[in-house]
Design a protein around this motif. Structure first.
Motif: not given
Length: 379
Positions: A267-285, A244-250
């Motif tokens: 066996n769920l289809n997580y829409l960001w399963e192809d991403t990687g890296g350390n920590g959480s993804l920080a995206l715009s709404f 969810a959003m925290h201030k202006d970042v999801w």
């Protein structure tokens, strides 16, 4: 000159005797503890003593910590301990732990009665440990960032199990200087669900219950694999949004995180399963909405516990399909008697139960008689 030579020879004999008495650690071959998933610690057993090495106490740690456990005080007197960060002698009768993730491991090993202090006892959800708190057997130690050292020193535990987020906690330095051993536990840094759960073996070593810890973990591992196999035999599950959003970042899990692994194993289809890296993804709404507006499920929407809370926080949430169909599930609604979130306490130790929860949500027909432990639908 003769007297001088005699004195020098005598000093050499004394020096050699001291070196013989104070042998370095790990002077002979030991037995290495079998670890299948965890990479943040290792243990070598030399019969009369054990050495625990913690390599990942927190993300990006540049120091390796070594702890030695002696079977008795007499054994410790024969070794040079300059190269270790803490020494534990004999059995543990009183312990202070500092993370709720440590509580299940104590309980699984039947050692919860040794717990004498904890920072933030209201966060503990387990009924078994809460009963000890209610009886006054476990003291409140304040906040983890600023533990009440006066009370802690009064308790005089045999060991303090701590954790670090970005480095050494200064409070732990004070405790260590007082003569109380402090060891760092890095279970939360591990990169897979089963690796986190395997840290029960860390506590198994501390309590001389390696066989019990191994048996408990094997059962958790087997239950996890069985649940995963059941999920993989079905068709690909529904599409999933998380966070969810925290201030202006999801903020949401990256595709290589333990949280994403659990969704994949369910066996769920997580829409960001192809991403990687350390920590959480920080995206715009906008980025999240564009990709997940039609997602079938929405999991773990931060700390929100109802649809009305979500709407009050941001009306834009109501535009997601999962909100309209009321297919939003969260672990934040499952709490203990004093408000502690059960998932934050028990989730790391029991990934098999977390996985079953997700399978029940995404494939309800596969686990018809299973009641979720952590996740509940927001109302």
């Amino acid at each position: 000159m003769l007297q001088v030579r005699i004195i020098i020879i005598a000093l050499l004999f004394i020096s050699c005797g001291e070196k013989t008495k104070k042998s370095p650690l790990a002077s002979s071959e030991g037995k290495t503890l079998d670890l299948k998933y965890a990479t943040g610690f290792s243990v070598v057993d030399y019969d009369t003593y054990k050495i625990i090495t913690v390599t990942q106490p927190w993300p990006g740690a540049d120091k390796t910590y070594k702890y030695v456990l002696f079977s008795d005080n007499e054994t410790a007197n024969h070794f040079s301990l300059d190269a270790v960060d803490a020494v534990i002698n004999g059995s543990i009768e009183k312990v202070v732990v500092t993370s709720t993730t440590h509580i299940p491991h104590l309980e699984l090993l039947g050692e919860e009665q040794t717990l004498v202090g904890f920072p933030g006892t209201d966060y503990i959800s387990s009924k078994k440990t809460r009963a000890l708190i209610d009886k006054g057997l476990i003291r409140e130690l304040g906040k983890n960032e600023s533990i009440n050292t006066e009370v802690l020193l009064e308790l005089d535990p045999d060991i303090v199990v701590g954790f670090g987020v970005e480095g050494v906690n200064k409070t732990f330095q004070t405790v260590s200087k007082s003569g109380i051993p402090v060891v760092y536990n890095g279970d939360w840094v591990e990169s897979s669900p089963l690796a986190k759960a395997e840290w029960i073996k860390f506590f198994g070593v501390l309590y001389n219950k390696e066989k019990e810890a191994d048996s408990i973990f094997r059962k958790i591992e087997q239950d996890y694999k069985t649940a995963k196999a059941i999920a993989q035999n079905s068709k690909k599950g529904p599409t999933v949004l998380s966070g969810a959003m925290h201030k202006d970042v999801w903020y949401l899990p990256n595709g290589s995180s333990p949280e994403a692994m659990l969704m994949q194993d369910a066996n769920l289809n997580y829409l960001w399963e192809d991403t990687g890296g350390n920590g959480s993804l920080a995206l715009s709404f906008e980025v999240v909405f564009d990709k997940a507006k039609d997602a079938d499920l929405w999991l773990s929407p931060s700390y929100y516990t109802s649809l009305s809370q979500l709407e009050a926080a941001n009306e834009l949430y109501t535009n997601f399909k999962a909100f309209k169909t009321q297919h939003i599930f969260s672990f934040s609604v499952t709490t203990g008697a004093t408000g502690g979130v059960l998932y934050y306490e028990m989730g790391s130790a029991r990934p098999d139960l977390v996985l079953k929860d997700l399978i029940k949500i995404g494939h309800p027909e596969l686990l018809k008689n299973y009641t979720p432990t952590f996740f509940k639908r927001l109302k």
